[in-house]
Every structure is written in C-alpha cells, then in structure tokens.
Scaffold this motif. Structure first.
Motif, PDB file in Angstrom:
ATOM      1  N   ASN A 489      29.990 -28.440  38.142  1.00  0.00           N
ATOM      2  CA  ASN A 489      30.227 -27.151  38.787  1.00  0.00           C
ATOM      3  C   ASN A 489      29.062 -26.727  39.666  1.00  0.00           C
ATOM      4  OD1 ASN A 489      32.740 -26.912  37.580  1.00  0.00           O
ATOM      5  ND2 ASN A 489      31.976 -25.742  35.836  1.00  0.00           N
ATOM      6  N   MET A 490      27.839 -26.916  39.184  1.00  0.00           N
ATOM      7  CA  MET A 490      26.670 -26.497  39.963  1.00  0.00           C
ATOM      8  C   MET A 490      26.511 -27.319  41.234  1.00  0.00           C
ATOM      9  SD  MET A 490      23.699 -25.302  37.279  1.00  0.00           S
ATOM     10  CE  MET A 490      23.712 -26.737  36.204  1.00  0.00           C
ATOM     11  N   VAL A 491      26.860 -28.612  41.173  1.00  0.00           N
ATOM     12  CA  VAL A 491      26.815 -29.442  42.380  1.00  0.00           C
ATOM     13  C   VAL A 491      27.828 -28.936  43.405  1.00  0.00           C
ATOM     14  CG1 VAL A 491      27.328 -31.747  43.283  1.00  0.00           C
ATOM     15  CG2 VAL A 491      25.872 -31.512  41.279  1.00  0.00           C
ATOM     16  N   ASN A 492      29.029 -28.580  42.948  1.00  0.00           N
ATOM     17  CA  ASN A 492      30.042 -28.010  43.846  1.00  0.00           C
ATOM     18  C   ASN A 492      29.548 -26.707  44.481  1.00  0.00           C
ATOM     19  OD1 ASN A 492      33.027 -28.939  41.909  1.00  0.00           O
ATOM     20  ND2 ASN A 492      31.845 -30.104  43.379  1.00  0.00           N
ATOM     21  N   VAL A 493      28.974 -25.845  43.671  1.00  0.00           N
ATOM     22  CA  VAL A 493      28.496 -24.551  44.167  1.00  0.00           C
ATOM     23  C   VAL A 493      27.337 -24.742  45.139  1.00  0.00           C
ATOM     24  CG1 VAL A 493      27.354 -22.399  43.491  1.00  0.00           C
ATOM     25  CG2 VAL A 493      29.330 -23.215  42.203  1.00  0.00           C
ATOM     26  N   ALA A 494      26.415 -25.645  44.810  1.00  0.00           N
ATOM     27  CA  ALA A 494      25.291 -25.926  45.708  1.00  0.00           C
ATOM     28  C   ALA A 494      25.791 -26.419  47.060  1.00  0.00           C
ATOM     29  CB  ALA A 494      24.368 -26.962  45.072  1.00  0.00           C
ATOM     30  N   HIS A 495      26.825 -27.269  47.037  1.00  0.00           N
ATOM     31  CA  HIS A 495      27.423 -27.759  48.285  1.00  0.00           C
ATOM     32  C   HIS A 495      27.942 -26.589  49.121  1.00  0.00           C
ATOM     33  CE1 HIS A 495      30.073 -29.945  51.036  1.00  0.00           C
ATOM     34  NE2 HIS A 495      31.059 -29.162  50.636  1.00  0.00           N
ATOM     35  N   LEU A 496      28.630 -25.646  48.489  1.00  0.00           N
ATOM     36  CA  LEU A 496      29.165 -24.491  49.206  1.00  0.00           C
ATOM     37  C   LEU A 496      28.048 -23.636  49.795  1.00  0.00           C
ATOM     38  CD1 LEU A 496      31.968 -23.576  46.654  1.00  0.00           C
ATOM     39  CD2 LEU A 496      32.363 -24.175  49.058  1.00  0.00           C
ATOM     40  N   ILE A 497      26.983 -23.422  49.025  1.00  0.00           N
ATOM     41  CA  ILE A 497      25.849 -22.621  49.507  1.00  0.00           C
ATOM     42  C   ILE A 497      25.211 -23.275  50.727  1.00  0.00           C
ATOM     43  CG2 ILE A 497      23.512 -21.817  48.957  1.00  0.00           C
ATOM     44  CD1 ILE A 497      24.489 -21.583  45.999  1.00  0.00           C
ATOM     45  N   ILE A 498      24.964 -24.578  50.632  1.00  0.00           N
ATOM     46  CA  ILE A 498      24.281 -25.285  51.718  1.00  0.00           C
ATOM     47  C   ILE A 498      25.155 -25.353  52.967  1.00  0.00           C
ATOM     48  CG2 ILE A 498      23.383 -27.539  52.439  1.00  0.00           C
ATOM     49  CD1 ILE A 498      22.506 -27.875  49.435  1.00  0.00           C
ATOM     50  N   GLN A 499      26.425 -25.723  52.803  1.00  0.00           N
ATOM     51  CA  GLN A 499      27.304 -25.853  53.961  1.00  0.00           C
ATOM     52  C   GLN A 499      27.538 -24.517  54.645  1.00  0.00           C
ATOM     53  OE1 GLN A 499      28.235 -28.777  55.328  1.00  0.00           O
ATOM     54  NE2 GLN A 499      26.884 -29.598  53.742  1.00  0.00           N
ATOM     55  N   GLN A 500      27.730 -23.464  53.872  1.00  0.00           N
ATOM     56  CA  GLN A 500      27.971 -22.167  54.488  1.00  0.00           C
ATOM     57  C   GLN A 500      26.693 -21.577  55.062  1.00  0.00           C
ATOM     58  OE1 GLN A 500      30.593 -19.667  52.089  1.00  0.00           O
ATOM     59  NE2 GLN A 500      32.078 -21.317  51.863  1.00  0.00           N
ATOM     60  N   SER A 501      25.537 -21.976  54.524  1.00  0.00           N
ATOM     61  CA  SER A 501      24.253 -21.603  55.137  1.00  0.00           C
ATOM     62  C   SER A 501      24.099 -22.289  56.492  1.00  0.00           C
ATOM     63  CB  SER A 501      23.084 -22.006  54.224  1.00  0.00           C
ATOM     64  OG  SER A 501      23.065 -21.257  53.036  1.00  0.00           O
ATOM     65  N   MET A 502      24.471 -23.566  56.548  1.00  0.00           N
ATOM     66  CA  MET A 502      24.357 -24.315  57.802  1.00  0.00           C
ATOM     67  C   MET A 502      25.314 -23.783  58.867  1.00  0.00           C
ATOM     68  SD  MET A 502      23.983 -28.124  56.137  1.00  0.00           S
ATOM     69  CE  MET A 502      23.792 -29.064  57.648  1.00  0.00           C
ATOM     70  N   ASN A 503      26.407 -23.184  58.448  1.00  0.00           N
ATOM     71  CA  ASN A 503      27.380 -22.645  59.392  1.00  0.00           C
ATOM     72  C   ASN A 503      26.993 -21.273  59.936  1.00  0.00           C
ATOM     73  OD1 ASN A 503      29.011 -24.896  59.110  1.00  0.00           O
ATOM     74  ND2 ASN A 503      30.292 -23.979  57.526  1.00  0.00           N
ATOM     75  N   ARG A 504      26.011 -20.627  59.305  1.00  0.00           N
ATOM     76  CA  ARG A 504      25.606 -19.301  59.778  1.00  0.00           C
ATOM     77  C   ARG A 504      24.438 -19.459  60.754  1.00  0.00           C
ATOM     78  NH1 ARG A 504      26.832 -14.449  59.445  1.00  0.00           N
ATOM     79  NH2 ARG A 504      28.457 -14.952  57.938  1.00  0.00           N
ATOM     80  N   ASN A 505      24.596 -18.916  61.937  1.00  0.00           N
ATOM     81  CA  ASN A 505      23.577 -19.110  62.983  1.00  0.00           C
ATOM     82  C   ASN A 505      22.822 -17.831  63.327  1.00  0.00           C
ATOM     83  OD1 ASN A 505      25.528 -17.678  64.330  1.00  0.00           O
ATOM     84  ND2 ASN A 505      26.140 -19.365  65.691  1.00  0.00           N
ATOM     85  N   GLU A 506      22.793 -16.886  62.385  1.00  0.00           N
ATOM     86  CA  GLU A 506      22.001 -15.674  62.583  1.00  0.00           C
ATOM     87  C   GLU A 506      21.558 -15.133  61.232  1.00  0.00           C
ATOM     88  OE1 GLU A 506      24.413 -12.647  64.323  1.00  0.00           O
ATOM     89  OE2 GLU A 506      25.903 -12.694  62.715  1.00  0.00           O
ATOM     90  N   ASN A 507      20.455 -14.417  61.248  1.00  0.00           N
ATOM     91  CA  ASN A 507      19.982 -13.780  60.030  1.00  0.00           C
ATOM     92  C   ASN A 507      20.800 -12.524  59.767  1.00  0.00           C
ATOM     93  OD1 ASN A 507      17.970 -15.650  59.522  1.00  0.00           O
ATOM     94  ND2 ASN A 507      16.517 -14.598  60.874  1.00  0.00           N
ATOM     95  N   CYS A 508      21.186 -12.377  58.510  1.00  0.00           N
ATOM     96  CA  CYS A 508      22.057 -11.248  58.168  1.00  0.00           C
ATOM     97  C   CYS A 508      21.923 -10.970  56.680  1.00  0.00           C
ATOM     98  CB  CYS A 508      23.502 -11.614  58.512  1.00  0.00           C
ATOM     99  SG  CYS A 508      24.670 -10.267  58.367  1.00  0.00           S
TER     100      CYS A 508
END
Length: 524
Positions: A489-508
């Motif tokens: 589960n933690m590997v799945n969640v870490a993947h979501l955090i990293i991928q969605q971080s990479m998709n965000r192109n501004e600080n918010c």
C-alpha cells in the motif's frame, strides 16, 4: 464468506460516526466495521488541537471561517463544499455533544474557544489537548450500545472487490461488492460481501516514517481505491506539521499541538533567535506550510537537526492545565517546558488529497464511498486549515448517511469468489520487509518532503520503480501478511505522491518545489 449490509473500513471519527447513524436508522441491517489494530487506534485518537466550528456568532461568522479556509486552500478549494461543511459543522458537533462528548467550558458553562494558525478568530473547541481521544471514546461507547454493529479489530482490509475479481469483461463502470480481509490473528483471508462499502481508513503518514501519525497510517484505503480504479487526486498536497517533538528517531513522533503556538510559544533557532517574523508577518501563527518551510530553511542554513519551541515565558501552571499530555510527555523526555526549550522538526501530518468524492461521499466506483482523511472532498484544497479535519469527518459521515437513507443500496446477486493464494508460500522472517519499508521512507523524506525539486522527483520515481518490482515479486510469491500488505500500500501511495507532484508545475499551498518561483517571500 461474511455478508453485511454496510461495510465500513476504519474506526476513526468518520467511520464510527457513520456506523452509529446507520445502526440507529436501520436497526435490522448489519453494519460491519473493520479496523486493522485495536478498535480505538486511529488518527482521530491522536488529534490534539480540536475541532474548528463557529459557535460565537457575536465575534465570529460562517463567512469568516469560510474565508480562512479558502485562504489556506490557496485557490484550490471547492467553495460550495467549504460553505456546506462550515455551515453544517456546528450541528454535527452539537450532535456529538448530545452523544456524550465533553469539551472544555468556562465558569459559565460556555464552550472555551481556542485559536490556531490560519484562523482569524477564536473558534476551535477542545477537550484539553486530547480532543480526538475524547471523540473516539464517545463514539466507541455509542457503538458498543448498538447490537447490529459488529466491530472487527485486528482485521486488515487488503483489497476492494470489483468486477476485476470475477469478470473477464473490461468495463469502465465498476462497482464495489465488499472487500477481502485478513484476520491478523489466524492469518486467514476471507471475503466480506457488502451492499455498500465506505473507506474511512485515515491517512498515510508512515510513508514518510517521520510522522505524527500512528503506526496504522499506511494509506491502505487510498491504495485499495487506486487498485480498484477509483479516481485519486491532490496527493502532492501533504501537510507537514511544523512542530513534532524531535528525539533523534525517524519513527512516529509525538505532536506538539499548533495550539501551543496559539497559546503564545515562540520558535527559536539554536542561537536563540526568534526567526518566524522574518518569514511571515503573522510569525508563529502563519499557516503550517509556511512555518514548516521556514523551519526547513533554518535547519538547512545552520545544519542543525531541529529548531526549538520556547514556552518558558508562558505561565507554567496555565500551560499544564491546557496541555497536560504535552507537559507530561516532555517531562518524561527530560524536558521541563517551564525552563527548557522543546526540540521540534516538521513531520508528515495530514494528507489534503485522496479518493475523490462528491458532496455525498460517493467515489467514482459504484457503491463505494469515502470520508475522513483518505478522501478528497474539496474542503482543504492545497492546504488544510488547522482543525478542519475532524469537522470534515463528522460532516461527511452524515452526508453519506443522508444519501444512504434516500438511496438504499441493493443486495447483489453476483457470485463473489474467495481469495485465491494458491501456489504461494509463507514469508519467513520480517527483516526484508522492514528493510524495504525503511528504504521507501528514506526515499520519500529525501526526495518528496517539505521542499521538493524536479530532479529529486525524477530520482524518486526511478528508485520507486525498482522498489515496486521487488515488492511485487514478494507479493506474487508469498502469502499476504500485515507487513507485506502495508508495504504494498505504501509503495502505491508513494507512486501517487511522486507522479502527482511531477504533474504540478507551480507552487501552491502545501506543495513547494524549489524549481518554481516562490509565491510567498524571497527569503523562503
């Protein structure tokens, strides 16, 4: 196979509130609550600060609470959701008080209202510094009075059941039919078939290791929903609590409530300098993301492992009265808050994203609902306003209840298969799982923590991919147990955090990337 009408995964404020309401309204229906540790072990139990709600209409207003929430959410809140939660919140709290919850009052019997970072008014109700524990106590007492609720402690929900488990037809319109559950005592996996399933499984702080969350917070509900193809959003927005007690360890850390800074404590660096006013005119009462980054900045400049919370100028008798647990815990660590500064660091505290739900807690999967920290409602946006989380849990539990009263789920006639682990063997020893868990936590702290950058996120993604395939090989070969399920589960969640971080192109809000222009101050 166990059959139930309503399956609830998680025993915090959200899950237990929903269970109580369903059991009272439908006395002939079966409500089953699955929780992987003791029935009282949840993020709710450890919530110190309180619950934010407008009770003093002379000094405060719904509009002011709404504005504070929208400011904290940094433009990403759903305003309609914010208005709904804040206006319904006081009703849900009065309901909780009617059930027996006791909150601090003054000599006249009026609620004592506190103020926390990001709030423009005093509106946070408390039970000393153990508010969550009081809410959990109240709900468990209520649950134990209702005979149609079955509580299954030490039972780990490992996967949601959808068409993927019994149909070769690929469909985009998936439904949930219950869950496969691991009995942690017998180590057997069995099926719970349910007309309706609700995820109320809490947060994911253990993905970072250094966290204020309890050991059970491994993102299980989010990971299960992700594997069931539910929509997941805003996972990059992780709130790091600025002031977790630092003791040199990377494990679960004791939280020094934000209310302590609201009470008047100062943050100082090792030189004794009160630094927060250099970062934000609100000083120690700036929002959590700003305070966390300021502390991170001070630690990087100095090379120190922590900063300090100074309470020595405060009335020690009054402090002990308001924060008895914090006072005693510090004393047990040889820290006398009347004389000594408290060493603190930012720690993973609260996830603002999760399983996307509508205003009635419905996910993108039919018959699957979510509430509490595992859900993404639109209330928090990019950053949670302090003490809005328990409010959200209570309101959304009620919203799901209201929906189910009007739209009663039907019993499925589909044949649900039992869990199939043929060909797998027992995993001998837990060292390999512990090593991989610690490897994941180090990776997340180093590359996806308080301050991120694109290069680090790329490194994190590459390293996580290797870890994923190693974990998957273990999963395919061995019978599931709790540590393997949590790592998965933690590997799945870490993947979501990293991928969605990479998709965000501004600080918010709670997301800050060094590669983008800062939106707060040049110093940060």
């Amino acid at each position: 196979m166990l059959e139930t009408n309503f399956l609830i995964i998680g025993s915090g404020a959200a899950g237990l509130t929903l269970a109580v309401k369903l059991a009272t309204e439908f006395p002939k229906k079966k409500i089953t609550v699955v929780t992987k540790a003791h029935q009282s072990e949840s993020n709710t139990k450890y919530a110190q600060g309180g619950v934010a709600a407008v009770f003093d209409l002379k000094e405060d207003s719904f509009q002011k609470h709404i504005e504070d929430t929208l400011i904290a959410g940094d433009g990403l809140c759903d305003k309609t959701v914010v208005e709904m939660v804040i206006k319904e919140g006081p009703k849900r709290l009065r309901e909780l008080m009617d059930w027996g919850a006791k909150f601090d009052t003054d000599a006249d019997g009026e609620l004592t209202l506190g103020r926390e970072g990001g709030h423009s008014k005093f509106r946070v109700i408390h039970h000393k510094d153990t508010t969550g524990n009081e809410i959990e106590r109240t709900l468990l007492e209520r649950v134990n009075q209702l005979p149609n609720i079955t509580l299954l402690p030490h039972h780990f929900a490992i996967d949601l059941i959808t068409e993927h488990h019994f149909s070769e037809e690929r469909t985009e319109n998936l439904s949930c039919y219950g869950a496969y559950v691991l009995d942690q005592i017998s180590e057997n996996i069995f099926t719970i078939k349910a007309d309706c399933t609700t995820l109320a499984s809490g947060g994911m702080g253990q993905v970072y290791g250094h966290t204020t969350n309890p050991a059970v917070a491994t993102g299980d509900g989010i990971a299960m929903a992700y594997r069931a193809k539910a929509r997941i959003q805003n996972m990059e927005f992780i709130q790091f609590h600025p002031t977790a007690l630092y003791d040199g360890n990377n494990g679960a850390s004791f939280l020094i409530s934000e209310a302590v800074r609201g009470f008047g404590a100062f943050l100082r660096n090792k030189k004794g300098e009160r630094f927060m006013l250099e970062y934000d005119e609100r000083g120690e009462l700036a929002s959590r993301d700003i305070v966390s980054r300021a502390i991170d900045s001070e630690m990087k400049k100095s090379g120190d492992d922590c900063v300090f919370l100074d309470c020595t100028h405060l009335d020690s008798v009054d402090f002990k009265k308001h924060f008895p647990t914090i006072f005693e815990t510090c004393l047990q660590r040889n820290i006398n808050v009347a004389k000594d500064w408290i060493p603190v660091v930012p720690a993973s505290h609260y996830l603002c994203g999760g399983v996307v739900v509508d205003m009635y807690g419905k996910t993108s999967v039919e018959n699957l609902f979510a509430c509490g920290e595992c859900s993404c409602t639109g209330l928090h946006g990019a950053n949670r306003l302090a003490s809005n989380s328990l409010l959200e849990a209570l309101v959304y539990a009620d919203r799901i209840f209201q929906y189910l009263c009007k739209h009663k789920p039907l019993r499925t006639t589909k044949a649900i298969p039992e869990w199939n682990d043929e060909g797998t063997v027992l995993l001998k020893g837990s060292d390999v799982l512990q090593q991989k868990t610690e490897q994941l936590q180090r990776l997340m702290r180093r590359y996806a923590g308080v301050v991120r950058n694109n290069s680090d996120l790329e490194k994190a993604s590459a390293q996580l991919e290797v870890l994923y395939f190693e974990m998957e090989a273990l999963y395919q070969k061995h019978k599931l147990n709790t540590p393997l399920s949590e790592l998965r589960n933690m590997v799945n969640v870490a993947h979501l955090i990293i991928q969605q971080s990479m998709n965000r192109n501004e600080n918010c809000g709670g997301y800050f990337n060094d590669d983008y222009k800062t939106y707060i101050t040049e110093k940060l």
